[in-house]
Design a protein around this motif. Structure first.
Motif, PDB file in Angstrom:
ATOM      1  N   ASN A  60       0.742  -1.279   0.074  1.00  0.00           N
ATOM      2  CA  ASN A  60      -0.039   0.212  -0.053  1.00  0.00           C
ATOM      3  C   ASN A  60       0.761   1.240   0.001  1.00  0.00           C
ATOM      4  OD1 ASN A  60      -2.688  -1.286   0.061  1.00  0.00           O
ATOM      5  ND2 ASN A  60      -2.508  -1.721   2.197  1.00  0.00           N
ATOM      6  N   TRP A  75      -5.759   9.944   0.459  1.00  0.00           N
ATOM      7  CA  TRP A  75      -5.084   8.546   0.269  1.00  0.00           C
ATOM      8  C   TRP A  75      -4.365   7.958   1.513  1.00  0.00           C
ATOM      9  CZ3 TRP A  75      -7.114   4.740  -3.030  1.00  0.00           C
ATOM     10  CH2 TRP A  75      -8.025   5.221  -4.008  1.00  0.00           C
ATOM     11  N   VAL A 113      -3.185   4.426   2.353  1.00  0.00           N
ATOM     12  CA  VAL A 113      -2.414   4.189   1.402  1.00  0.00           C
ATOM     13  C   VAL A 113      -1.325   5.097   1.325  1.00  0.00           C
ATOM     14  CG1 VAL A 113      -2.615   3.959  -1.337  1.00  0.00           C
ATOM     15  CG2 VAL A 113      -4.635   3.247   0.008  1.00  0.00           C
ATOM     16  N   THR A 138      -4.640   0.548  -7.016  1.00  0.00           N
ATOM     17  CA  THR A 138      -4.943  -0.326  -5.983  1.00  0.00           C
ATOM     18  C   THR A 138      -6.082  -1.233  -6.465  1.00  0.00           C
ATOM     19  OG1 THR A 138      -6.644   1.538  -5.422  1.00  0.00           O
ATOM     20  CG2 THR A 138      -4.667   1.320  -3.841  1.00  0.00           C
TER      21      THR A 138
END
Length: 329
Positions: free
Chosen positions: A38, A68, A73, A298
């Motif tokens: 991630n 994000w 992430v 993602t």
């Protein structure tokens, strides 16, 4: 050294240092190790990155990256400037970002043809996703394209003239970026619509993207076309220079309409020196560009194209643009 030789020399350098080979190896196994699943490094190649427009675009991408990050992430954003208005240096920036093994490339291409080459030969070839913000490429693939409807912008600029000029009035475009797909669409939208509305569309005049050249070309045009009624500009910087020339000449009849906005051009609209500005939303372009990139990385499905409608700024609604990010820079 010309652009092709410079690019070739740089590619030879990359190969001899092993960077290109390393890029090929990494591209073949782009999947993250579990602990880095991630975390993404995104390159943003900008052109003329010191302009309020591009600063706002970059800030939009940064805001999306922050959101994000807050969701778990990890995003590292590397922004390159492109040497302001040197497209060949932007090619080098794209090569450098590739050498740093970025996971994706956001790009505002300064030249639709020249920047196609690194996108195709480095990023597409090695399956590194590309998202384009605002200016299209002549060739090469992207997972998402965020753009202003430039033809529409040119169209609404021409429509503004109906209430301000008689039919048959002479109009002209000052074009500073004939190699830019967006610039061509703006010009086409303006000229197609102006002709349909009964105005006399004169052949374009080419110029540099500067205040000085806008002023010089406006002065020359007043001499060569004494009854010029309106000039359409691809960017407000040139329009600001032209407005200075009109003021010096005591000309209060020639109208100026331009794409893009900053604090100076907004004030000129308020003072009646510029008739209208077609205003884009670069902050939203950068924001959506980053969102679409990370959606793809993602495992989601990005939107192939996002069209953002421009707005028209005139004396009647100029105060509504006081807080525009481009004005606040």
């Amino acid at each position: 050294m010309d652009t092709e030789k410079r690019i070739l020399t740089r590619r030879i350098f990359l190969k001899t240092t092993g960077i290109a080979a390393m890029g090929l190896t990494l591209a073949g196994c782009r999947k993250k190790e579990a602990e880095d699943a991630n975390k993404y490094t995104i390159g943003y190649s900008q052109f003329w990155g010191t302009s309020p427009f591009l600063i706002a675009m970059t800030n939009g991408a940064k805001k999306a990256a922050e959101e994000w990050n807050a969701k778990g992430v990890g995003v590292e954003l590397i922004v390159t400037n492109g040497g302001d208005m040197d497209a060949s240096r932007q090619v080098a920036d794209c090569e450098d970002l590739f050498a740093q093994s970025v996971d994706g490339l956001l790009i505002f291409p300064g030249d639709s043809t020249l920047l196609s080459e690194p996108v195709k030969n480095l990023y597409n070839k090695n399956d590194i996703p590309v998202v384009i913000t605002d200016i299209g490429l002549e060739s090469g693939k992207s997972v998402s394209f965020i753009i202003t409807d430039n033809y529409l912008g040119g169209k609404i600029a021409a429509e503004l003239l109906v209430k301000n000029l008689p039919k048959g009035a002479k109009v002209i475009t000052f074009q500073h970026a004939p190699g830019n797909a967006n610039a061509r669409e703006r010009q086409k939208g303006f000229e197609d619509t102006a002709a349909k509305l009964g105005f006399q569309v004169l052949p374009e005049k080419l110029c540099k993207l500067s205040l000085e050249d806008g002023k010089r070309l406006m002065e020359d045009t007043l001499t060569s076309i004494h009854d010029i009624a309106c000039v359409f500009f691809i960017n407000q910087i040139v329009a600001e220079g032209a407005a200075s020339a009109l003021e010096s000449a005591g000309n209060k009849t020639t109208k100026l309409v331009s794409f893009d906005i900053d604090a100076t051009s907004l004030q000129m609209v308020k003072e009646g020196k510029i008739l209208g500005l077609v205003v884009q939303d670069p902050y939203l372009m950068g924001y959506e560009g980053m969102n679409q990139m990370l959606t793809y990385l993602t495992g989601g499905t990005p939107k192939p194209q996002i069209d953002i409608a421009p707005k028209l700024c005139t004396m009647d609604n100029a105060s509504e643009f006081d807080n525009d990010p481009q004005v606040q820079q």
